[in-house]
Design a protein around this motif. Structure first.
Motif, PDB file in Angstrom:
ATOM      1  N   VAL A 190      44.377  41.993  47.047  1.00 55.17           N
ATOM      2  CA  VAL A 190      42.959  41.973  46.670  1.00 55.17           C
ATOM      3  C   VAL A 190      42.451  43.414  46.674  1.00 55.17           C
ATOM      4  O   VAL A 190      42.593  44.121  47.673  1.00 55.17           O
ATOM      5  CB  VAL A 190      42.134  41.128  47.673  1.00 55.17           C
ATOM      6  CG1 VAL A 190      40.651  41.160  47.330  1.00 55.17           C
ATOM      7  CG2 VAL A 190      42.649  39.698  47.723  1.00 55.17           C
ATOM      8  N   GLU A 233      36.819  43.046  43.676  1.00 54.46           N
ATOM      9  CA  GLU A 233      37.328  41.831  43.033  1.00 54.46           C
ATOM     10  C   GLU A 233      36.881  40.566  43.758  1.00 54.46           C
ATOM     11  O   GLU A 233      36.644  40.574  44.960  1.00 54.46           O
ATOM     12  CB  GLU A 233      38.867  41.847  43.037  1.00 54.46           C
ATOM     13  CG  GLU A 233      39.453  42.934  42.171  1.00 54.46           C
ATOM     14  CD  GLU A 233      40.974  43.025  42.279  1.00 54.46           C
ATOM     15  OE1 GLU A 233      41.550  43.795  41.495  1.00 54.46           O
ATOM     16  OE2 GLU A 233      41.585  42.345  43.150  1.00 54.46           O
ATOM     17  N   HIS A 286      38.419  36.787  44.293  1.00 54.76           N
ATOM     18  CA  HIS A 286      39.577  35.909  44.116  1.00 54.76           C
ATOM     19  C   HIS A 286      39.224  34.497  44.569  1.00 54.76           C
ATOM     20  O   HIS A 286      38.620  34.338  45.622  1.00 54.76           O
ATOM     21  CB  HIS A 286      40.757  36.394  44.968  1.00 54.76           C
ATOM     22  CG  HIS A 286      41.331  37.695  44.501  1.00 54.76           C
ATOM     23  ND1 HIS A 286      42.619  37.825  44.047  1.00 54.76           N
ATOM     24  CD2 HIS A 286      40.773  38.929  44.400  1.00 54.76           C
ATOM     25  CE1 HIS A 286      42.837  39.095  43.697  1.00 54.76           C
ATOM     26  NE2 HIS A 286      41.728  39.783  43.905  1.00 54.76           N
ATOM     27  N   VAL A 340      37.166  36.541  48.866  1.00 53.21           N
ATOM     28  CA  VAL A 340      38.194  35.525  48.673  1.00 53.21           C
ATOM     29  C   VAL A 340      37.500  34.186  48.878  1.00 53.21           C
ATOM     30  O   VAL A 340      37.002  33.897  49.963  1.00 53.21           O
ATOM     31  CB  VAL A 340      39.363  35.680  49.673  1.00 53.21           C
ATOM     32  CG1 VAL A 340      40.336  34.521  49.542  1.00 53.21           C
ATOM     33  CG2 VAL A 340      40.067  37.016  49.450  1.00 53.21           C
ATOM     34  N   PHE A 370      40.036  36.425  39.603  1.00 44.97           N
ATOM     35  CA  PHE A 370      41.373  35.827  39.658  1.00 44.97           C
ATOM     36  C   PHE A 370      41.305  34.461  40.333  1.00 44.97           C
ATOM     37  O   PHE A 370      40.476  34.247  41.211  1.00 44.97           O
ATOM     38  CB  PHE A 370      42.339  36.695  40.480  1.00 44.97           C
ATOM     39  CG  PHE A 370      42.487  38.080  39.935  1.00 44.97           C
ATOM     40  CD1 PHE A 370      43.410  38.338  38.922  1.00 44.97           C
ATOM     41  CD2 PHE A 370      41.694  39.112  40.415  1.00 44.97           C
ATOM     42  CE1 PHE A 370      43.542  39.631  38.408  1.00 44.97           C
ATOM     43  CE2 PHE A 370      41.827  40.398  39.903  1.00 44.97           C
ATOM     44  CZ  PHE A 370      42.748  40.658  38.891  1.00 44.97           C
ATOM     45  N   HIS A 379      43.974  31.685  42.241  1.00 48.54           N
ATOM     46  CA  HIS A 379      45.329  31.432  42.712  1.00 48.54           C
ATOM     47  C   HIS A 379      45.451  29.976  43.121  1.00 48.54           C
ATOM     48  O   HIS A 379      44.519  29.413  43.685  1.00 48.54           O
ATOM     49  CB  HIS A 379      45.662  32.286  43.945  1.00 48.54           C
ATOM     50  CG  HIS A 379      45.362  33.738  43.741  1.00 48.54           C
ATOM     51  ND1 HIS A 379      46.221  34.580  43.092  1.00 48.54           N
ATOM     52  CD2 HIS A 379      44.279  34.488  44.069  1.00 48.54           C
ATOM     53  CE1 HIS A 379      45.691  35.800  43.048  1.00 48.54           C
ATOM     54  NE2 HIS A 379      44.507  35.766  43.631  1.00 48.54           N
ATOM     55  N   SER A 400      49.002  32.175  39.602  1.00 45.77           N
ATOM     56  CA  SER A 400      47.791  32.987  39.571  1.00 45.77           C
ATOM     57  C   SER A 400      47.346  33.158  38.131  1.00 45.77           C
ATOM     58  O   SER A 400      48.172  33.177  37.219  1.00 45.77           O
ATOM     59  CB  SER A 400      48.043  34.363  40.177  1.00 45.77           C
ATOM     60  OG  SER A 400      48.421  34.225  41.532  1.00 45.77           O
TER      61      SER A 400
END
Ligand SMILES: Nc1ncnc2c1ncn2[C@@H]1O[C@H](COP(=O)(O)OP(=O)(O)OP(=O)(O)O)[C@@H](O)[C@H]1O
Ligand SMILES: [Mg+2]
Lengths: 250, 498
Positions: free
Chosen positions: A26, A30, A32, A201, A217, A219, A229
């Motif tokens: 990470v 960003e 995620h 996250v 992103f 996952h 991903s």
């Protein structure tokens, strides 16, 4: 340098391996999203990053800003900027939320060698943050999470996140138990914290949250590993097809 | 290592260094010969210039004591005490009468300074300006009586209290100056024959505080006594007598500390409270006697008898205690609810750590009509300690409409300690309403982790959770002591000096 690097992480709980070599990188700025079926190890990952006792790391590495996170005590990790919004926030009877916030914030500042907040400065900051998150002042006078509704508890987590200004925010199912309006307010709160210096996250089961907090992103976790991903389209794909396609991959 | 395990490990390492009050003051002292006999009793009485009736009273108690045996029913365990191997009287020299603070041995003044107890009135009156948003306890007037080993060394604000008609002085002085009051009330709540330790105290008590609040007077300030044991091998036997006459009010606080020593020291105090019609006495204790070291060596045996008599109608007595010290605590501050509509309260925080043993609780004896009582007990056990709540609530045949509410909560830190609740309830009339609630819980691993995830150290987390657990009781303390008690609670559970 990545903000967070989880490399080939293997984790056991009570002699049973739960994470079987998980890798995740990470970078600053960003967002995620981590999705995956019940029991796939999402909360376990978040706990190990935050340093919860009871997990045995048998292999792999976690680097945070290039430093070995696994060498640090959990309070040290918090002071360095790791924040975990819990899936199930606990109640602390007899400790006023306001007292808790102040004690925690000052403990973090002290650990970083910063000066403690004065009472007026602290109050001002709490008022600003709680106003933006629609948290009523009298909620802050009550014991930490004591008698809070599920949604209020989650909002209290986001409130702390906003107050502590961490560089890594892990949100474990912050959307569970929130009604639509509360979800929007909480998501707005999270979005307001998005910055080029901060990463998130977001663990969730529902693509709906990702309409509010749009990830860079996505996952998919299954049986203790990241099995796929992609970008935000992956979440939509999952919504349509479910997790069964990944069971074999894991 | 799991969080709780870690806390337990740290707590285990608790050491004498932890005890902030463990220093010793080097002064010369005047002691009675070692051991206990009629001669010792006479020696003490003579030292105090006591009238003949007082000596007689003591001797009767002594003879009575010879026929008694130590109680063994409490859940505490210790080697037999050799009562002939103790000193029963120690007074700091010089023994000439002290008329002003300037005549007190500067070493003793320094001791109280170190303890943070202001003995100089002027310093308190001129207290520094508090910062905005901060409460400044130093600006509130608190009259202090300081008892060093066996004698009272200073009582502050005497003049101001006198103006209000309140008598606050060492009991040794009261015996000489107000014999009619002392004779009338001494032993009227805790009779000389009450129990082994109370009887011993009656024979050899050396000092303590005396308070009399006249009818209709609201005592203009908090009264407090600080007890300090300094001498080696010396028992401390203080005697406190507080009388609140009709319609009066008084709030009294006692604090106690002792140096750290390898041998155990005996502290056997007696406290008697009398509340007449419509009077109220609020008695608070912050007990921090030396608890012994991490191996359980040394520490104070705190065997204390405290009882309040709600003698008048609509009278009220409230006990609040924060017990963090002593190797062994054996103590049951009680209320006799004699007057109709009288009320008794007991609020307790008892913390045990290391090898400490606590057996404490209360007795609420309902005798009058429509009497009520309330018991809130919070026990916290850590380390290898044992913490027992023992309580008795009874309603006499004539105590119609008696009501009691009891809540006993225990919190365990680690799995080598124990918490026990032993409630006795007896209602001899059918109109009594007694409610009893009890819980025992372990400090939660998840709660501790939540706190450390937010940046608190493991120890701060334990301190915070425990302070939350005892909040209901802390709120009962006078404000300026609540803050002190809160710190004390965190310190007594810390594993390393923080
Ligand atoms: N303390 C523990 N003792 C034993 N097993 C555990 C423990 N903690 C987690 N596990 C097991 O580890 C696996 C992963 O659990 P985890 O809570 O990480 O899943 P999750 O992906 O967060 O699931 P959910 O979506 O339901 O929240 C589960 O099988 C769980 O039973
Ligand atoms: Mg989970």
């Amino acid at each position: 340098m990545a903000l967070l690097e989880v490399k080939d992480l293997k984790v056991r709980v009570e002699e049973r391996e739960i994470l079987h070599g998980l890798t995740l990188t990470v970078n600053e700025g960003e967002v995620h999203a981590i999705m995956g079926p019940n029991g796939s190890g999402k909360s376990t990952l978040s706990h190990v990053i935050a340093g919860k006792p009871g997990y045995e790391v048998t292999d792999g590495q976690i680097l945070f800003k290039g430093e070995d996170l696994l060498e640090m005590d959990p309070d040290e990790r918090a002071a360095k900027g790791v924040f975990l919004a819990f899936q199930y926030p606990v109640e602390i009877p007899g400790v006023a939320t306001m007292t808790f916030l102040r004690t925690a914030l000052n403990a973090q500042r002290k650990a970083r060698g910063e000066s403690e907040y004065s009472t007026p400065d602290f109050l001002k900051k709490v008022r600003e943050v709680s106003k933006s998150l629609n948290v009523p002042q009298d909620m802050l006078k009550r014991g930490v999470n004591v008698g809070f509704s599920g949604g209020e508890k989650k909002r209290n987590e986001v409130l702390q996140m906003a107050l502590f200004e961490p560089s890594l925010c892990i949100l474990d199912e912050m959307d569970s138990g929130l009604d639509i309006d509360a979800l929007r307010i909480a998501a707005d709160g999270v979005n307001a914290l998005r910055s080029p210096k901060r990463a998130m996250v977001v663990i969730t089961h529902y693509q709906r949250l990702l309409n509010y907090i749009v990830p860079d992103f996505v996952h998919v976790m299954s049986r203790g590993r990241v099995v796929k991903s992609g970008d935000k389209e992956l979440a939509l794909e999952l919504e349509a097809s479910g997790y069964t396609q990944f069971e074999d991959a894991a | 290592m799991p969080a709780v395990q870690e806390t337990v490990e740290r707590v285990k390492r608790i050491d004498v260094d932890q005890y902030r009050y463990g220093f010793e003051t080097l002064i010369e002292s005047d002691k009675a010969p070692k051991g206990l006999s009629e001669e010792t009793v006479k020696f003490i009485s003579e030292k105090k210039n006591e009238p003949a009736w007082m000596l007689q009273w003591r001797l009767e108690a002594y003879r009575r004591w010879l026929t008694m045996t130590e109680p063994t029913w409490a859940r505490v365990d210790y080697p037999k005490i050799d009562f002939q191997d103790l000193y029963y009287y120690a007074a700091p020299k010089p023994k000439k009468t002290i008329t002003s603070l300037d005549e007190i041995d500067p070493e003793i003044l320094k001791t109280y300074e170190k303890l943070g107890i202001p003995l100089r009135e002027v310093a308190m009156l001129e207290g520094v300006e508090p910062k905005v948003g901060e409460d400044d306890p130093a600006r509130r007037k608190i009259a202090v009586d300081a008892v060093f080993d066996s004698v009272s060394v200073a009582t502050t604000f005497k003049a101001e209290l006198k103006k209000a008609g309140v008598i606050f002085m060492p009991i040794s002085e009261a015996i000489r100056e107000h014999p009619e009051l002392v004779q009338k009330y001494l032993g009227s709540v805790v009779p000389t024959s009450d129990n082994f330790y109370a009887t011993l105290n009656s024979a050899v008590f050396s000092d303590g505080s005396f308070v009399y609040v006249p009818p209709g007077v609201r005592c203009p300030m908090e009264l407090s006594t600080y007890f300090r044991i300094n001498e080696r091998n010396t028992g401390q036997f203080e005697r406190t007598l507080i009388i609140a006459d009709k319609g009066s009010y008084v709030s009294y606080l006692e604090g106690c500390t002792a140096p750290q020593r390898d041998e155990n020291q005996l502290h056997a105090a007696v406290v008697e409270l009398v509340a007449h019609d419509d009077a109220e006495i609020k008695y608070s204790t912050v007990q921090n006697w030396y608890p012994g070291n991490s191996e359980g060596k040394g520490g104070i045996y705190n065997f204390v008898t405290k009882r309040g008599d709600c003698r008048g109608n609509h009278s009220k007595i409230s006990w609040t205690q924060v017990e963090t010290g002593s190797a062994i605590t054996w103590k049951y501050p009680s209320c006799i609810l004699r007057g109709d509509n009288s009320r008794g309260e007991f609020y307790s925080i008892a913390i045990s750590n290391g090898y400490q043993q606590v057996d404490s609780g209360t007795k609420m004896i309902h005798l009058g009509k429509n009497t009520s009582s309330r018991i809130i007990s919070k026990g916290i056990a850590a380390g290898m300690s044992q913490n027992t709540y023992r309580g008795l609530v009874t309603a006499h045949r004539k105590a119609t409409g008696a009501r009691n509410f009891t809540a006993c909560d225990s919190l365990l830190i680690g799995d080598k300690c124990g918490a026990h609740t032993v409630p006795y309830i007896e209602a001899k009339n059918s109109s009594a309403t007694f409610e009893h609630e009890a819980t025992t819980s372990k400090i939660s691993e998840d709660v501790l982790f939540y706190c450390v995830q937010r940046g608190l150290s493991q120890e701060e987390a334990v301190g915070l959770v425990v302070n939350g657990f005892v909040k209901d009781v802390l709120q009962q303390l006078p404000m300026e002591f609540a803050v002190e008690a809160q710190k004390l609670i965190s310190i007594s559970l810390e594993g390393s000096v923080g």
